[in-house]
Write a protein that holds these residues in place. Structure first.
Motif, PDB file in Angstrom:
ATOM      1  N   THR A   1       1.637   5.798   4.453  1.00  0.00           N
ATOM      2  CA  THR A   1       2.562   4.826   3.888  1.00  0.00           C
ATOM      3  C   THR A   1       3.620   5.565   3.090  1.00  0.00           C
ATOM      4  O   THR A   1       3.306   6.448   2.297  1.00  0.00           O
ATOM      5  CB  THR A   1       1.826   3.834   2.971  1.00  0.00           C
ATOM      6  N   ARG A   2       4.853   5.195   3.286  1.00  0.00           N
ATOM      7  CA  ARG A   2       5.929   5.838   2.547  1.00  0.00           C
ATOM      8  C   ARG A   2       5.917   5.383   1.090  1.00  0.00           C
ATOM      9  O   ARG A   2       5.762   4.197   0.809  1.00  0.00           O
ATOM     10  CB  ARG A   2       7.275   5.511   3.180  1.00  0.00           C
ATOM     11  N   THR A   3       6.088   6.312   0.175  1.00  0.00           N
ATOM     12  CA  THR A   3       6.205   5.993  -1.247  1.00  0.00           C
ATOM     13  C   THR A   3       7.371   6.772  -1.834  1.00  0.00           C
ATOM     14  O   THR A   3       7.699   7.865  -1.387  1.00  0.00           O
ATOM     15  CB  THR A   3       4.928   6.351  -2.019  1.00  0.00           C
ATOM     16  N   SER A   4       8.010   6.185  -2.850  1.00  0.00           N
ATOM     17  CA  SER A   4       9.132   6.835  -3.522  1.00  0.00           C
ATOM     18  C   SER A   4       8.986   6.677  -5.023  1.00  0.00           C
ATOM     19  O   SER A   4       8.234   5.829  -5.516  1.00  0.00           O
ATOM     20  CB  SER A   4      10.469   6.234  -3.062  1.00  0.00           C
TER      21      SER A   4
ATOM     22  N   THR B   1       6.965   4.902 -10.095  1.00  0.00           N
ATOM     23  CA  THR B   1       6.915   4.464  -8.707  1.00  0.00           C
ATOM     24  C   THR B   1       7.913   3.342  -8.466  1.00  0.00           C
ATOM     25  O   THR B   1       7.995   2.384  -9.234  1.00  0.00           O
ATOM     26  CB  THR B   1       5.506   3.986  -8.342  1.00  0.00           C
TER      27      THR B   1
ATOM     28  N   VAL C   1      10.710   2.017  -1.520  1.00  0.00           N
ATOM     29  CA  VAL C   1      11.037   3.155  -0.667  1.00  0.00           C
ATOM     30  C   VAL C   1      12.529   3.482  -0.767  1.00  0.00           C
ATOM     31  O   VAL C   1      13.376   2.612  -0.645  1.00  0.00           O
ATOM     32  CB  VAL C   1      10.646   2.863   0.789  1.00  0.00           C
ATOM     33  N   THR C   2      12.824   4.735  -1.001  1.00  0.00           N
ATOM     34  CA  THR C   2      14.180   5.300  -1.112  1.00  0.00           C
ATOM     35  C   THR C   2      15.071   4.500  -2.063  1.00  0.00           C
ATOM     36  O   THR C   2      15.966   3.763  -1.626  1.00  0.00           O
ATOM     37  CB  THR C   2      14.865   5.447   0.265  1.00  0.00           C
TER      38      THR C   2
ATOM     39  N   ASN D   1      15.900  -0.699  -3.749  1.00  0.00           N
ATOM     40  CA  ASN D   1      15.202   0.155  -2.787  1.00  0.00           C
ATOM     41  C   ASN D   1      15.734  -0.100  -1.385  1.00  0.00           C
ATOM     42  O   ASN D   1      15.497  -1.162  -0.797  1.00  0.00           O
ATOM     43  CB  ASN D   1      13.696  -0.119  -2.822  1.00  0.00           C
TER      44      ASN D   1
ATOM     45  N   GLY E   1      15.002   1.525   1.402  1.00  0.00           N
ATOM     46  CA  GLY E   1      14.065   1.760   2.500  1.00  0.00           C
ATOM     47  C   GLY E   1      13.182   0.592   2.837  1.00  0.00           C
ATOM     48  O   GLY E   1      12.696   0.493   3.970  1.00  0.00           O
ATOM     49  N   ASN E   2      12.896  -0.304   1.893  1.00  0.00           N
ATOM     50  CA  ASN E   2      12.066  -1.468   2.201  1.00  0.00           C
ATOM     51  C   ASN E   2      12.684  -2.780   1.721  1.00  0.00           C
ATOM     52  O   ASN E   2      11.985  -3.758   1.471  1.00  0.00           O
ATOM     53  CB  ASN E   2      10.655  -1.312   1.638  1.00  0.00           C
TER      54      ASN E   2
ATOM     55  N   TYR F   1      11.418   9.952   0.168  1.00  0.00           N
ATOM     56  CA  TYR F   1      10.104   9.328   0.179  1.00  0.00           C
ATOM     57  C   TYR F   1       9.045  10.367   0.512  1.00  0.00           C
ATOM     58  O   TYR F   1       9.333  11.473   0.980  1.00  0.00           O
ATOM     59  CB  TYR F   1      10.037   8.170   1.183  1.00  0.00           C
TER      60      TYR F   1
END
Length: 708
Positions: free
Chosen positions: A145-148, A168, A171-172, A193, A195-196, A489
């Motif tokens: 799972t992507r995390t940023s 936290t 994403v991105t 964010n 990315g999501n 990420y």
């Protein structure tokens, strides 16, 4: 000279490099079979990373459920209790490369299968682990799972901004708004964010800690966010460069937020600023439309809702940033807009009522990326500041008091400056700058002298890919801290429900050329009875996992945001002296370092295991043709498969002459090879042969055709 790796301790060893078409071999361990492969050739000069790949016979199972520490630490090939016996099943595991995953064009990994020969032209894509839309991210018990995170650089008196912590985000993260969102007097964060498609709301505790967080789904990919106070609440305003929506998330008296409401503006709203442009006490929106070379002014009502478009302004090519402020002292908001393609900043004079008139254009450095309107010369007249992404500078345009500007200081930054913050960072009464340097993962802290000059006072480290920075007292000590949007990420490995320090992805290939067959519970006249239940079951056909060689290859997938077609990432080897790679985009002359034959496993030949009788004995291939693609020079073979653990194979001519006798004694494999030679070591001729298999008191007899 290449060097073969072997298997030690009953465990498979990592195989990398280009394969050789060698005879098939097996390691006699209970569950694991792997053929030795030469070590990888010397890498190309560009040092693009290969992918270590392991392949085994059987189905991988998460042994950490029994041994919790199994997944932690550096990678080891699967141990015996990690493999479950399963017919026609191969497990492929490969080591991820973090540096490649940080590339902006990285889209994931692709798993290919090649049967009978390591021929990339016949490679079949059987699974993708992809970051691109529409791809599944689950691989057995391993989940990625992507995390940023964003970086918090604390403004400590002794060493300002040296202490870095992380919070936290989604994403991105692309931008951060700092404000007291829940009216508890502590500074909070609203993180956009990209990315999501979300906003992360982080409630601060006044000491740098987090009281709570919430995720707000947007339905759009945000490019900018602004916190706009209104009466006793704070609204969040968001733009999206990938569409044409401007979104308002109005605050409520309880400290929360109402549902998001969108209004259309010009296509590609990349940047956003707020100011009361019509004098009603409510912050309105000024939106730069990068795709339409325009600025849209959107009014808001007293309840925070959108109240229509007041102005539509034509600007230079590719407007990427906008700022608002009173530059001519008439108590009306003016606008400054950056145009990236023309390297200019345009200043529009506010007329009141949301209207704007006179436009003046001023040159910037190369690749302008962010703009602000603040008084940095100390004369009470707001100046214009611009970061230049290509020139690696921040430039000051000095206000002459009439809303006109002359070139001022040009100050070096780090590599690739993007967004920046303007605040009194050192408490001396003069405004300072903090610039996010995306190209070197740092922040340039520039100390202002109060007269329009700046000097470097530090370059603290940020996370990977910082694109924006905001200033606010998040730690509650009265000094502005720096909040950095790290546009990147991570892909942590999850084992037994927890993130661990492993970097391995696993894929089980259950003979994917099988077909789903409908099975009826009740059949009437050869068809499923109406209204009755039926199910679909996977019926695995024979091969390619029955006695034939199988190779697996891993490649990197290209990141794709424009269309649904995904492909291997093309990485040209521009340093290969044997190729004339003058144009890195030319696939005809530049070798591709991300090639299917570069990251290839050893060949496997999984089988169901020894049979209890002779009912399923076969000779494969039958007929044998010497011209087949898998029949490599010196590797002429026929396999007798589905054998009992102990058996004898006799091969005769049709005239009854004994050609060869083979003895099989193996509790692991179910096959035996015949190299198409007679007992004297000479190659047999084309013709029809009879083979007889004997085991205990039983025997099986059939024919085999050899065509040279």
């Amino acid at each position: 000279m290449s060097k073969s790796n072997d298997v030690t301790g009953g465990r498979p060893v990592c195989r990398t490099g280009t394969p050789r078409a060698a005879g098939r071999a097996s390691v006699l361990t209970l569950l694991v079979v792997l053929v030795a492969l030469p070590s990888r050739p010397v890498r190309a000069a560009s040092d693009f990373p290969g992918i270590p790949v392991w392949s085994i016979v059987g189905a991988w199972q998460d042994s950490s459920l029994v041994r919790p520490n199994r997944c932690v630490g550096s990678f080891r090939a699967p141990l015996a209790d990690s493999i479950a016996p399963r017919s026609r099943t191969v497990t492929v595991r490969f080591l991820r490369d973090r540096s490649t995953e940080d590339r902006p064009d990285f889209g994931g990994y692709r798993v290919y299968r090649m049967s009978n020969a390591p021929d990339s032209s016949h490679a079949v894509l059987i699974r993708r682990f992809s970051l691109n839309a529409g791809s599944e991210l689950t691989w057995n018990s391993s989940r990625v799972t992507r995390t940023s995170n964003i970086s918090v650089l604390s403004n400590d008196v002794a060493t300002p901004f040296a202490a870095r912590s992380e919070i936290t985000s989604g994403v991105t993260p692309v931008a951060i708004a700092v404000a007291d969102l829940n009216r508890d007097t502590f500074q909070d964060l609203a993180i956009a964010n990209q990315g999501n498609n979300s906003i992360t709301v982080v409630l601060g505790d006044g000491t740098g800690g987090v009281l709570g967080r919430a995720q707000i789904a947007l339905g759009i990919s945000p490019s900018a966010i602004v916190a706009a106070p209104r009466d006793t609440v704070v609204d969040l305003l968001v733009s999206s460069s990938s569409g044409r929506d401007l979104v308002a998330i109005t605050g409520n008296p309880a400290g929360g937020f109402n549902a998001a409401v969108a209004t259309p503006v010009a296509t590609g709203p990349s940047s956003l600023a707020v100011a009361d442009v019509n004098g009603d006490g409510v912050a309105d929106c000024i939106v730069a439309g990068e795709s339409t070379d325009s600025v849209t002014v959107v009014l808001r009502s007293s309840n925070g809702s959108f109240a229509g478009i007041a102005s539509f302004l034509v600007v230079g090519s590719q407007p990427v940033a906008v700022a608002a402020g009173d530059v001519n002292g008439d108590s009306r908001a003016d606008i400054a807009v950056l145009s990236r393609a023309t390297n200019t900043v345009s200043v529009f004079t506010g007329l009141g009522g949301g209207l704007f008139g006179f436009r003046s254009d001023y040159p910037t450095g190369t690749g302008p990326s962010a703009v602000a309107i603040r008084d940095v010369t100390g004369d009470g007249k707001p100046d214009v500041l611009v970061t230049n992404n290509v020139s690696n500078t921040v430039a000051v345009l000095v206000n002459n008091g009439l809303g006109q500007f002359t070139p001022g200081a040009v100050v070096p930054t780090g590599t690739g400056p993007r967004g920046f913050a303007v605040a009194d960072l050192d408490g001396d009464g003069d405004l300072d700058l903090a610039v996010a340097n995306q190209g070197e993962n740092t922040v340039s802290v520039l100390e202002g002298d109060g007269a329009g000059g700046f000097s470097a006072s530090g370059t603290p480290a940020a996370g990977v890919g910082p694109v924006n920075v905001s200033a606010g007292d998040f730690t509650g000590d009265g000094k502005p801290d720096l909040l950095v949007s790290d546009f990147s990420y991570r892909l942590p490995y999850t084992c037994s429900g927890a993130v661990v320090n492993d970097s391995v992805l696993t894929f089980v290939d259950p003979d994917s050329i099988g077909q789903y067959v409908k099975v009826c519970h009740h059949i009437v006249e050869g068809r499923c009875a109406p209204g009755s239940d039926s199910i679909f079951v996977l019926r695995a056909p024979p091969g390619p996992h029955d006695g034939f060689l199988t190779w697996y290859s891993i490649t990197y997938e290209r990141r794709n945001t424009t269309d649904p077609d995904y492909e291997d990432l093309f990485v040209p080897d521009t340093l290969d002296n044997f190729a004339r790679c003058t144009n890195p985009l030319d696939r005809g002359t530049c070798p591709n370092l991300n090639h299917k034959l570069r990251n290839l496993t050893s060949p496997l030949e999984p089988t169901p295991g020894p049979t209890a009788n002779l009912e399923k004995v076969l000779a494969v291939p039958n007929p044998y043709r010497g011209s087949e693609v898998w029949d490599q020079p010196g590797q002429h073979e026929v396999h007798f498969i589905n054998l009992p653990p102990v058996s004898k194979i006799r091969i005769y001519t049709v005239a009854g002459d004994l050609v060869r006798e083979l003895h099989h004694d193996d509790r692991i494999r179910d096959f035996e090879r015949w190299d198409l030679r007679n007992g004297s070591g000479n190659a047999v001729a084309s013709g029809i042969y009879v083979y007889r298999v004997e085991s205990a008191s039983f025997h099986f007899q059939s024919r085999l055709v050899v065509i040279r």
